[in-house]
Scaffold this active site. Structure first.
Site, PDB file in Angstrom:
ATOM      1  CB  THR A 172      -7.050   2.622  -4.513  1.00 28.62           C
ATOM      2  OG1 THR A 172      -6.230   1.487  -4.280  1.00 28.62           O
ATOM      3  CG2 THR A 172      -8.336   2.490  -3.728  1.00 28.62           C
TER       4      THR A 172
ATOM      5  CE  LYS B 143      -7.795  -2.994  -3.423  1.00 31.39           C
ATOM      6  NZ  LYS B 143      -8.454  -2.097  -2.481  1.00 31.39           N
TER       7      LYS B 143
ATOM      8  CE1 TYR C 129      -6.296   4.886  -1.497  1.00 30.91           C
ATOM      9  CE2 TYR C 129      -4.445   4.702   0.009  1.00 30.91           C
ATOM     10  CZ  TYR C 129      -5.723   4.329  -0.387  1.00 30.91           C
ATOM     11  OH  TYR C 129      -6.403   3.389   0.350  1.00 30.91           O
TER      12      TYR C 129
ATOM     13  CB  SER D   7      -0.877  -0.029   1.260  1.00 29.46           C
ATOM     14  OG  SER D   7      -1.509   1.205   1.467  1.00 29.46           O
TER      15      SER D   7
ATOM     16  CG  HIS E  75     -11.377   0.251   0.033  1.00 25.96           C
ATOM     17  ND1 HIS E  75     -10.610   0.998  -0.823  1.00 25.96           N
ATOM     18  CD2 HIS E  75     -10.648   0.180   1.183  1.00 25.96           C
ATOM     19  CE1 HIS E  75      -9.493   1.381  -0.215  1.00 25.96           C
ATOM     20  NE2 HIS E  75      -9.489   0.889   1.013  1.00 25.96           N
TER      21      HIS E  75
HETATM   22  C1  LIG Z   1      -7.214  -2.918   7.409  1.00 29.88           C
HETATM   23  C2  LIG Z   1      -7.387  -2.704   5.927  1.00 29.88           C
HETATM   24  C3  LIG Z   1      -6.592  -1.784   5.294  1.00 29.88           C
HETATM   25  C4  LIG Z   1      -6.722  -1.566   3.911  1.00 29.88           C
HETATM   26  N1  LIG Z   1      -5.893  -0.687   3.275  1.00 29.88           N
HETATM   27  C5  LIG Z   1      -6.008  -0.503   1.932  1.00 29.88           C
HETATM   28  C6  LIG Z   1      -5.131   0.390   1.233  1.00 29.88           C
HETATM   29  O1  LIG Z   1      -4.248   1.003   1.831  1.00 29.88           O
HETATM   30  N2  LIG Z   1      -5.308   0.542  -0.086  1.00 29.88           N
HETATM   31  C7  LIG Z   1      -6.292  -0.132  -0.778  1.00 29.88           C
HETATM   32  O2  LIG Z   1      -6.421   0.050  -2.004  1.00 29.88           O
HETATM   33  N3  LIG Z   1      -7.107  -1.006  -0.151  1.00 29.88           N
HETATM   34  C8  LIG Z   1      -6.983  -1.208   1.167  1.00 29.88           C
HETATM   35  N4  LIG Z   1      -7.828  -2.100   1.805  1.00 29.88           N
HETATM   36  C9  LIG Z   1      -8.815  -2.879   1.010  1.00 29.88           C
HETATM   37  C10 LIG Z   1      -8.230  -4.226   0.575  1.00 29.88           C
HETATM   38  O3  LIG Z   1      -7.197  -4.063  -0.359  1.00 29.88           O
HETATM   39  C11 LIG Z   1      -9.316  -5.114  -0.054  1.00 29.88           C
HETATM   40  O4  LIG Z   1      -9.922  -4.427  -1.111  1.00 29.88           O
HETATM   41  C12 LIG Z   1     -10.382  -5.548   0.962  1.00 29.88           C
HETATM   42  O5  LIG Z   1      -9.803  -5.779   2.229  1.00 29.88           O
HETATM   43  C13 LIG Z   1     -11.078  -6.811   0.486  1.00 29.88           C
HETATM   44  O6  LIG Z   1     -12.082  -7.189   1.372  1.00 29.88           O
HETATM   45  P1  LIG Z   1     -11.900  -8.332   2.492  1.00 29.88           P
HETATM   46  O7  LIG Z   1     -11.086  -7.720   3.596  1.00 29.88           O
HETATM   47  O8  LIG Z   1     -13.296  -8.630   2.900  1.00 29.88           O
HETATM   48  O9  LIG Z   1     -11.194  -9.487   1.826  1.00 29.88           O
HETATM   49  C14 LIG Z   1      -7.706  -2.300   3.181  1.00 29.88           C
HETATM   50  C15 LIG Z   1      -8.504  -3.244   3.852  1.00 29.88           C
HETATM   51  C16 LIG Z   1      -8.350  -3.454   5.216  1.00 29.88           C
HETATM   52  C17 LIG Z   1      -9.220  -4.485   5.883  1.00 29.88           C
END
Ligand SMILES: Cc1cc2nc3c(=O)[nH]c(=O)nc-3n(C[C@H](O)[C@H](O)[C@H](O)COP(=O)(O)O)c2cc1C
Length: 381
Positions: A158, A254, A132, A109, A278
């Protein structure tokens, strides 16, 4: 409960909850508003049944896929997530090492806590850089250049986060970086001293993707302010097209949820899209990625690699998404809870269980290779 007694997502989640201070557990576990989309992400897999084939003599299953030019041994990858060293002191190092061991891709990330260069050098497995988009175009170019020099394989922009989601659990605990906890939040840290000792006795918490450019993690720039002040909500298709040209390699959006946006992603030269909300952390009420997948695969699946993420907890969920036409499936909390519970061994155990489930379910479905999965395997309730 110990790691060796964890057999599924819920076990890892329970172990993570025991280990983490509540504000950090809630940051991972929570979603936006009423968490409706977060719940639906997993429920949506339950509306579809698998129809197996028997007596086909399947002795093993080839799970490998090629997605955005990357050959993966598994049809799942670790989706980029922020702040991993808060969950376990090894953070992205643990995830990168486990992903490499299982021959799959992992995302780093923009809000990652280990530098993209270090991870690229340490783990010989495809690496995604999650981007981002900032108001400052010079900063964007500098970050793209840095990712290119590091040798990142896939750029992932994203697009569902032009403003932060309303995560009320975080508001209640006061979770933010730097920490600005409410009294109740502080108390939760005090009753998990093990986490605190680990945090204080390991290398200082940093955000190396941003530190070089912005004074992140200080009192002057919190993550909340980073989202509202530095990121560009006016980001447009033209800006993205320019970024695709500048990167000039595998480029993925994404957070695409409509067929129309998927078509535009093809037009501007993207090589992949992730159908994603997300993890239910942004627009509550948004449709589940799995429910939206068929429409998008039908619109662009012959021209671009379509992936999905959100709510995946089981091998059978992955097989359902692949049957609809996803090229690969992203995991979020599925590997984050194991990371929090036990670092690298936790993530390895989770990926190992996923691999075993996928092989077993493929055999029970009567298929020896994931490219044989198709919609004829599925029935909607
Ligand atoms: C704690 C956490 C932090 C996340 N941080 C980012 C991020 O920095 N950038 C991003 O594009 N998605 C982020 N996501 C989304 C994940 O990449 C992903 O799309 C999502 O967790 C998928 O759903 P799931 O947790 O139910 O598998 C984050 C998700 C979680 C749970």
């Amino acid at each position: 409960m110990k790691l060796k007694n964890c057999y599924n997502f819920h076990d890892f989640r329970r172990l993570a909850r025991r280990r983490l201070p509540r504000p950090i557990f809630d940051y991972i576990d929570g979603g936006a508003d009423d968490e409706l989309t977060y719940r639906r992400n997993t429920e949506s897999f339950e509306k579809v049944d698998l129809v197996p084939n028997v007596l086909r003599g399947v002795q093993d299953a080839d799970l490998s896929v090629t997605v955005m030019g990357q050959k993966l041994a598994l049809p799942v990858y670790c989706s980029p997530t922020a702040l991993q060293r808060l969950f376990h002191h090894d953070g992205e190092r643990a995830v990168g090492a486990a992903a490499a061991k299982f021959g799959t891709m992992f995302g780093v990330s923009s809000l990652g806590t280990v530098g993209v260069e270090e991870l690229r050098a340490a783990y010989d497995t495809p690496q995604v850089y999650q981007f981002y988009f900032h108001k400052d175009r010079g900063l964007n170019s500098a970050m793209i250049q840095r990712a290119r020099e590091a040798g990142v394989n896939v750029m992932m922009l994203t697009v569902d986060s032009i403003t932060g989601g309303n995560r009320e659990r975080d508001l209640r605990t006061g979770f933010s970086i730097p920490f600005r906890l409410t009294l109740a939040g502080m108390l939760q840290f005090a009753i998990k001293p093990g986490w605190g000792i680990n945090y204080l006795t390991h290398e200082r918490f940093r955000l190396p993707q941003l530190d070089a450019h912005i004074d992140m993690g200080s009192d002057t720039m919190s993550i909340g302010r980073y989202f509202t002040e530095m990121l560009d909500p006016s980001m447009s298709w033209d800006d993205t097209a320019r970024m695709v040209r500048e990167w000039d390699g595998q480029f993925c959006l994404k957070g695409v949820m409509s067929a129309e946006d998927a078509r535009r992603a093809v037009e501007i030269g993207c090589t992949g899209i992730v159908v994603s909300n997300h993890g239910g952390r942004q627009l509550d009420g948004s449709r589940a990625g799995f429910d939206q997948l068929a429409e998008i695969v039908d619109a662009v699946g012959d021209r671009i690699d379509v992936m999905m993420d959100g709510g995946v907890q089981r091998g059978s969920h992955v097989l359902k998404a692949l049957s609809i036409g996803a090229k690969a499936v992203g995991l979020g909390r599925y590997y984050l809870f194991p990371l929090a519970a036990a670092g690298q061994s936790g993530v390895e155990r989770a990926l190992g269980l996923m691999r075993d489930e996928l092989v077993r379910d493929m055999m029970l479905m009567g298929y020896s290779s994931v490219d044989q999965l198709c919609r004829a395997n599925l029935r909607w309730r």
